[in-house]
Scaffold this motif. Structure first.
Motif, PDB file in Angstrom:
ATOM      1  N   GLU A  40     -56.755 -18.078 -12.019  1.00 48.06           N
ATOM      2  CA  GLU A  40     -57.493 -19.252 -12.472  1.00 48.06           C
ATOM      3  C   GLU A  40     -58.984 -18.928 -12.629  1.00 48.06           C
ATOM      4  OE1 GLU A  40     -57.831 -23.990 -11.361  1.00 48.06           O
ATOM      5  OE2 GLU A  40     -56.488 -22.702 -10.218  1.00 48.06           O
ATOM      6  N   LEU A  44     -61.380 -18.586 -16.144  1.00 46.04           N
ATOM      7  CA  LEU A  44     -62.663 -19.254 -16.341  1.00 46.04           C
ATOM      8  C   LEU A  44     -63.722 -18.295 -16.899  1.00 46.04           C
ATOM      9  CD1 LEU A  44     -62.918 -21.363 -13.066  1.00 46.04           C
ATOM     10  CD2 LEU A  44     -62.693 -22.251 -15.395  1.00 46.04           C
ATOM     11  N   LYS A 101     -71.078 -20.108 -14.656  1.00 44.00           N
ATOM     12  CA  LYS A 101     -69.775 -20.634 -15.097  1.00 44.00           C
ATOM     13  C   LYS A 101     -68.960 -21.112 -13.898  1.00 44.00           C
ATOM     14  CE  LYS A 101     -66.261 -21.352 -17.871  1.00 44.00           C
ATOM     15  NZ  LYS A 101     -66.271 -22.300 -18.967  1.00 44.00           N
ATOM     16  N   LEU A 102     -68.944 -20.321 -12.840  1.00 42.57           N
ATOM     17  CA  LEU A 102     -68.178 -20.694 -11.656  1.00 42.57           C
ATOM     18  C   LEU A 102     -68.820 -21.866 -10.912  1.00 42.57           C
ATOM     19  CD1 LEU A 102     -67.099 -17.152 -10.415  1.00 42.57           C
ATOM     20  CD2 LEU A 102     -65.745 -18.841 -11.700  1.00 42.57           C
ATOM     21  N   ARG A 104     -70.476 -24.255 -12.213  1.00 46.63           N
ATOM     22  CA  ARG A 104     -70.208 -25.456 -13.013  1.00 46.63           C
ATOM     23  C   ARG A 104     -68.739 -25.862 -12.989  1.00 46.63           C
ATOM     24  NH1 ARG A 104     -73.713 -24.126 -18.514  1.00 46.63           N
ATOM     25  NH2 ARG A 104     -75.778 -24.362 -17.571  1.00 46.63           N
ATOM     26  N   SER A 105     -67.846 -24.922 -12.724  1.00 44.25           N
ATOM     27  CA  SER A 105     -66.408 -25.181 -12.841  1.00 44.25           C
ATOM     28  C   SER A 105     -65.700 -25.471 -11.527  1.00 44.25           C
ATOM     29  CB  SER A 105     -65.722 -23.969 -13.486  1.00 44.25           C
ATOM     30  OG  SER A 105     -66.277 -23.693 -14.747  1.00 44.25           O
ATOM     31  N   LEU A 106     -66.196 -24.947 -10.430  1.00 46.60           N
ATOM     32  CA  LEU A 106     -65.507 -25.071  -9.144  1.00 46.60           C
ATOM     33  C   LEU A 106     -66.083 -26.189  -8.291  1.00 46.60           C
ATOM     34  CD1 LEU A 106     -65.221 -21.283  -8.217  1.00 46.60           C
ATOM     35  CD2 LEU A 106     -63.403 -22.793  -9.029  1.00 46.60           C
TER      36      LEU A 106
END
Length: 159
Positions: A40, A44, A101-102, A104-106
């Motif tokens: 996962e 991302l 990115k992480l 913002r995503s996690l």
């Protein structure tokens, strides 16, 4: 990259992309507990754009699933990335793009550690120190020019 600049790695090796992840019924069920796993996280970051080339980090083998470590129960994610050349001046920008990115995503509970794969960059220690320093990362993201470049790396390109 400005128009008159020379690329550091003008002819990078392009690698085969891994296949798309097949989702299970449990993963599609919004009610079921679905721990975050290495695939996962890889999904991302694999499509992040390289700052110098019209290619993804996966295309250039900068990120690989085997270098992603996740401890969902311990709320930690670790990513090691490999710049295409040992003196890549974009290494910090690439690491910052992965980290952003992480972030913002996690969920906020995750501690995110992004580092250069050991032995693959001339300034590995300095880049890792910058990426691990929360204040430096926050300051970098307050720089509108740098944030614009990071956002370009994170923007999906049409194929």
């Amino acid at each position: 990259m400005s128009a008159g600049s020379r690329l550091e790695n003008a002819n990078p090796v392009i690698f085969q992309r891994s296949g798309e992840r097949l989702l299970t019924k449990t993963e599609e069920d919004e009610e079921a507990h679905d721990p975050i796993d290495d695939r996962e996280i890889f999904d991302l970051i694999r499509s992040i754009n390289d700052p110098e080339h019209p290619l993804s980090l996966e295309d250039l083998n900068v990120v690989e699933q085997v270098r992603v470590k996740v401890d969902d129960a311990g709320s930690s994610v670790g990513v090691k990335f490999t710049p295409t050349i040992p003196h890549c001046s974009m290494a910090t920008l690439i690491g910052l793009s992965i980290k952003v990115k992480l972030l913002r995503s996690l969920p906020d509970r995750f501690k995110i550690d992004v580092q250069i794969t050991p032995g693959t960059h001339a300034s590995e220690e300095a880049v890792n120190k910058q990426l691990a320093d929360k204040e430096r990362v926050a300051a970098a993201l307050e720089n509108s020019s740098l944030l614009e470049v990071v956002n370009q790396c994170l923007t999906s390109r049409s194929i």
